[in-house]
Design a protein around this motif. Sequence first.
Motif, PDB file in Angstrom:
ATOM      1  N   THR A  88      -4.067  -1.888   8.242  1.00 42.78           N
ATOM      2  CA  THR A  88      -4.870  -1.844   9.457  1.00 42.78           C
ATOM      3  C   THR A  88      -4.874  -3.248  10.058  1.00 42.78           C
ATOM      4  N   LEU A 119      -2.629  10.097   7.705  1.00 39.18           N
ATOM      5  CA  LEU A 119      -2.727   8.638   7.806  1.00 39.18           C
ATOM      6  C   LEU A 119      -4.043   8.103   7.239  1.00 39.18           C
ATOM      7  N   ALA A 120      -4.860   9.003   6.664  1.00 38.32           N
ATOM      8  CA  ALA A 120      -6.029   8.502   5.936  1.00 38.32           C
ATOM      9  C   ALA A 120      -5.607   8.149   4.514  1.00 38.32           C
ATOM     10  N   TYR A 165      -2.257   8.170   3.369  1.00 34.79           N
ATOM     11  CA  TYR A 165      -1.039   7.352   3.368  1.00 34.79           C
ATOM     12  C   TYR A 165      -1.438   6.041   4.035  1.00 34.79           C
ATOM     13  N   LYS A 166      -1.454   4.981   3.265  1.00 38.88           N
ATOM     14  CA  LYS A 166      -2.159   3.803   3.737  1.00 38.88           C
ATOM     15  C   LYS A 166      -1.250   2.742   4.330  1.00 38.88           C
ATOM     16  N   MET A 167      -1.254   2.725   5.659  1.00 37.25           N
ATOM     17  CA  MET A 167      -0.564   1.638   6.365  1.00 37.25           C
ATOM     18  C   MET A 167      -1.566   0.492   6.518  1.00 37.25           C
ATOM     19  N   PHE A 197       0.784  -1.245   0.000  1.00 38.90           N
ATOM     20  CA  PHE A 197       0.000   0.000   0.000  1.00 38.90           C
ATOM     21  C   PHE A 197       0.814   1.292   0.000  1.00 38.90           C
TER      22      PHE A 197
END
Lengths: 788, 296
Positions: A714, A707-708, A710-712, A691
Amino acid sequence: MSQYDVIGTRAPRVDAPAKATGRAIFVDDMSMPGMLYGALLQSPYAHALIRGIDVSAALKLPGVKAVVTHKEAGLVKYGVSPARYDETIFCYDKVRQVGDNIAAVAAVDMATAVEAASLIKVDYEELPAVFTIEEALADGAPLVHDDYKRNISAEVHQEFGDVEAALKECDLIKTTSLKSKRQDCAFIEPQGCIATYDLSGNLTLYSSTQTTHYVQRSLAMALGAPVGKVRVVKPYVGGGFGSKASASHLEMAACLLAMQTGKPVKMIFDREQVFLHGRARHQFVHTMTTGVKKDGTIMALKHEAWLNGGAYSSFGIATVYYAGSLLGGPYKLPNMKYDGYRIATNLPACGAQRGHGGVIARSCWEQQLDMIAEELGMDPLELRLKNIMTAGDVTCNDLDMSSLGMKECIEVVRDASDWKNKKGKLPQGKGIGMACGFFVSGAGFPIYRSETFHCTVTIKVTEDGGTAIVSTASAEIGQGSDTTFAMIAAEGMGIPLGMVRIESGDTDFGVDLGAYSSRQTLMTGQATKQAAENVKMQVLDALSKELHVPVEDMDIKKGYIVFKKDKPDLSALKTRYIKEHREWTDNPSLDDELSFREASRIAFFTKGTIVGTGMYKPPELGGKFKGAAVGTSPAYGCSAQIAEVSVDEQTGRITIEKMTDAHDCGQAINRTSVEAQMHGSMAMGLGEALFEEVKFDDKGRLLNGDLAEYKMPTALDMPPMEALIVESHEPNGPYGAKEVGEGNIMPTIAAVLNAVHDAIGVRIHELPLNPERVYLAIKEYREKNAKQ
Amino acid sequence: MLLPKFEFHEPKTVDEACQMMAEYGASAMVLAGGTDLLVNMKKKLLSPQHLIAISRIEELKKVDSSPFGLKIGACLSVSDTASSDAIGKKWGALSAGAKALGSPQIRNLATIGGNLGTASSAADLPPSLMAYGARVVLKSSARERTLPLEEFFTGSKRTTLADDEMIYEIQIDEPAPYSGAGYESLGVRSCQDIKIVNVASFITLDGPGGIIKSARIVMGCVGPTHLRAHSAEKILVGEKPGEAIFARAGELAMQDATPRGAAFSRASAGYKKDMVGVLTVRTLGTAWKEATGERN
Ligand SMILES: Cc1cc2nc3c(=O)[nH]c(=O)nc-3n(C[C@H](O)[C@H](O)[C@H](O)COP(=O)(O)OP(=O)(O)OC[C@H]3O[C@@H](n4cnc5c(N)ncnc54)[C@H](O)[C@@H]3O)c2cc1C
C-alpha cells in the motif's frame, strides 16, 4: 542545453486531463445499443474428464440469447508460442485447472448470464491432479497434457564456454538457491471486452489488452476468420504488466457469442478470474553455482531452474529461456551453463510478468554475489564494479550491449545513498543492500516466426497544416506510451507537442506488436521518428519547389521553418495562405517567420494530404544457437538499486526505509514518465520481495483471489524513493532512447535480500520475506549459532 | 461478482428498525457500513432476504462522554472513532485499534457496531474494548439488555444477538486512576490488512509507582473469539510493573492462546503464539507508560 525541443522534458502526459477528470473511457465504461452480457462457465476441478455437457436448462432461461461450448467454438489449438499451441477456446475432453473454460452464455443482463451459466450441467470425472513441481515429476504422476512427458512442458540446455573447466580454476565456488512464489500482475482494471459483429462479417473487439496485434491474429486463427475481417481496438487500459499480452478466453468467448447472436457482447473478468486467468509470474526455483578468482573476477556460472508453469504453456517457453539468458550480463561472465525446466501442473497457467523470466534468477544470483563478496572480504559494490560490462561488450550468449550505463548506475546510487558510510556500519536491525540488473529493450523477434515489421506508424497532417495526427497500433496501457510517441513525433517534425494528436491501439492503424518486452519506446519510437522525419521532408520538399531553396538548407524547429542560409522572400507564400483564410482571426502575420502550419498548407496544394510513414524491425541480431531468439534485443536497459531496511527482530517484520534507484534508459524521452516507471517497478518488486504470493488449497482452488488477501504494497508500505536517471546514448534507439519499463524491477528483490542480511546477518532463500518467514529464519540462525 | 437479490429498508429511527427486525426475524440482517456484510453477500456466504440499513440513524452515531465514562452509538464510523478526542484522550487503545483498521475508505464506511457484529477474532476493535471492560447494549422491539462485551461473543462469527436484536450502543467506564492500556496489531503489511495477531492490555496500579491492582489482556486471532490471557493477568496482579514480569506475562499469554494450526490460515499456529508473547509485552509496556504518565 539539450539539443532537443520536446524530448527530454517533463511535458504533461497527453492523457492526463482525461484521466484526471475521469473522462477517459475504459471498456467497463462502454455500452452499445442492444448489448448483451456474457458469462463463462468454469471448472470447479483442477483435473477432470468431461463426460458430458448439458446446456438445455441454460438455453431455456428467459433472457438467454446464446450458449456456446466447444461444439460451436471448434477445436482449433492456439496459444502464445506456435511450438506450444495447447489450448482450445473451450475444454472438450478434460479440464486441467480450476477455472478452465467449459462454456459461455450471452444474455440480456449480467445476472441472467451468470445464472444461466450455473444451469449448465457438466458431467465430470475427477482425475488425480498435480500441483507442485515434485508431484508433477513423481514416477507415475498423472499427465496434464499427454504430449508433455513427465509433465515437462519445455526444457532448455545451454552452455557457453566451458563451465567445468573454468570452475577448476576458481578460488571460491559458491552454490545457493532461491525459491519464489507465484505472483499476480494485480492491475487495477480487470480484463474486459466488447465484441461486435456486423452484417458484412466484420468482427470488432474492444478489449483491455496490451497487444492488439496478437489478439487479432489469435482471434482470426481460432475463429477461422481472415485477419482483415478482425479488428481489435484498445480503449484506455488500467495496467497490464504482462497479463494482457496475449489473447484470453474472455476475448475468444465474447467474439464467438457476438458472431452467434449478431449483437454486441460485453464480458468482464471479476477479480478472482483475473487470478485464475492472469498468466502472470511463474513460481521459480533456482540453484546456482558461481566460481570466482580471489580478486573477485567472475569465471563461471552453472545454473538450474525449475518453473511451475500451471496448466497451459502460454508464454512459458520464452519464460524458461529468459530465466537463463538474462544472466549473461551485466557482468563479464565467460562461461555459463543453464538447464531450465518448465513443469506443467494443474494450477492456473502462468505466463509473462514485468521482468519476464529474469527477476527471480537475477535475485538469486545477486544475493549469491553478495555472499561471495563477503567471503572474499570485498565490498559487494566493488565486486560488481570489478566485473562490470561497458558499452560494446558482448555477453557469452551473444547479447550485444550496444550502450550500457551500468557502471554509472552503480556509482550514482552509491553516492546518492551514502553507501560508503552505511554499508556494514548500521546498527543491528538496520541494513543496506544493493543489486543490479538489465533487461531487453524489445524482443528481437515476434512471438510467431515472421518477417513482419514489428511496427508501422503513420502521421497525417490535417489540410490546414495545423495538426499532425499520429496513428499507431501500439498500446498505451497507463505507462505513458502515447505521450512518448507524441513527443517523438513532435521532435521529428520540429513542431510543438500541442500540434500533435495521437490515436493508438487500433489494428486498423497498422501493425504493432504491442506493449510487452519493453519494446515500444525503442521500436514504435523508431517508426514514429521515421514517419515524423518523412512528413518533415515532404513539407520541406514542397517548400523547396515553391521557394527554390534546396531542402538541405532548411529545417523545421519549434513549429517554424529555419533557413540555414539566406532567408528567401516569403511574402508571396504568406499572402497565399492568408487569402485562403480570409476573415480568419488567427492568421500568421506577414512579418512572422514562416510557420509549419503555413508550409504544410502550401505542401497540401501540391501533394494532397501529407502522410508520412515509418516502420521498424530490428537489425540482424547475434546468436545462432537454439533459443538465441529469447534475450536478443536491439538494446538493453540496466539499473542499480540500493535498499535500506530495518527489521523488527521480535516479529520478523521488515520496513523498507529508503530505495535509491538509478536506471539507464538511454535518452529519456519524458523524464517524469521514466521516474514513474522506476517508482512503479520498485512497488511491484517490493511487493514480490515482501508480501505477494498467490495461494491455493490442496484441490488447486484459489485461497486469496482478491486484493484484500493477496497483499500488494500500500502507499504506507512504500518508502521514500530516489529515482535517478542515467542517460547513455543507445545507437539503436530513437534519439538514443531505450527501455525503463521492466529492467528496473530486476534489482529490487536482491537489494532487499542483501539489506536484510546486512541488518540481521541472516540469509533467506525463499520469498516472500513476510514476517513469519523472516522470524523463523532469525530463530533458526540463532539456534544454529548457539550450538556452535 | 453480483449481489444476491434482497429487499432494502431504511428505517428513520431505532424503534422503526427494531419493529422491522421483529417483523422479518431471521430473514433480515442489519446493514451498517456494509464492509463485511456486502462482501460476504457477494461471496454468497450470506443471502438475507431483507437488509435493514441503520447507518444514517443519527441517534446511533453519538459519542456521549460523562464523568462516568463513554456511550458510543453502534453506527459511529471507525474513522470518527479514530479521530474522536473524547475517545483518544482516555481510551487511546481503542483509537489505536480504529486507526489500524483497513484503509481510509474502509474506515469511513465501517462502524464500531459492525466490527462487533461480525464477531471475527481478527477484528481490530474488540481487544481494546474488552480490555477496557466495555459493555454492549442490545435492543429489540420487546426488550433492552446490557451485557459485558466478553459475553457477547459466543464463537467464531457467533454472538448472543437474537434474530430481532441489534447492537444499540457500547458503554465504557471511566478508567480508574493510575490505569493505562495499549493495543498492538501485527499484519503482513502496514495497512489494509486483516491481522495475524492482535493484543490489547489494560492495567490499573494502586498508586504512582505502586503494584498492579488489576490487569486484562485480550488476544485476537488465536482462538474462535478474542481470548482473555487469564494466567498472564493473574501473575501480574500484586506485582510491581516492569520488564521482567511483563516478559513472564508474555510467556503465559502464549500458553493461554489457542491458535488453530490450519494449513491455510494467514500464519502458522507457532508463529501466532510467539507473536502473542511479543505483543503482550509491548502492550503492557504502553499501558504502564500511560498508567504512570501525565494523565493521572
Ligand atoms: C478491504 C477491507 C479491509 C478490512 N480491514 C479490516 C481491518 O483491518 N480490521 C478489522 O477489524 N476489520 C477490517 N475489515 C472488516 C470490516 O471493515 C470491519 O469489521 C467493520 O467494522 C465492519 O463494520 P460495518 O459497519 O461495515 O459492518 P457491516 O458489514 O454493515 O456489518 C457486519 C455484520 O455486523 C452486523 N451488524 C452491523 N451493525 C450492527 C448492529 N448495530 N447491530 C447488530 N448487528 C450489526 C451485520 O448484520 C453484519 O452481520 C475490512 C474489510 C474490508 C472490506
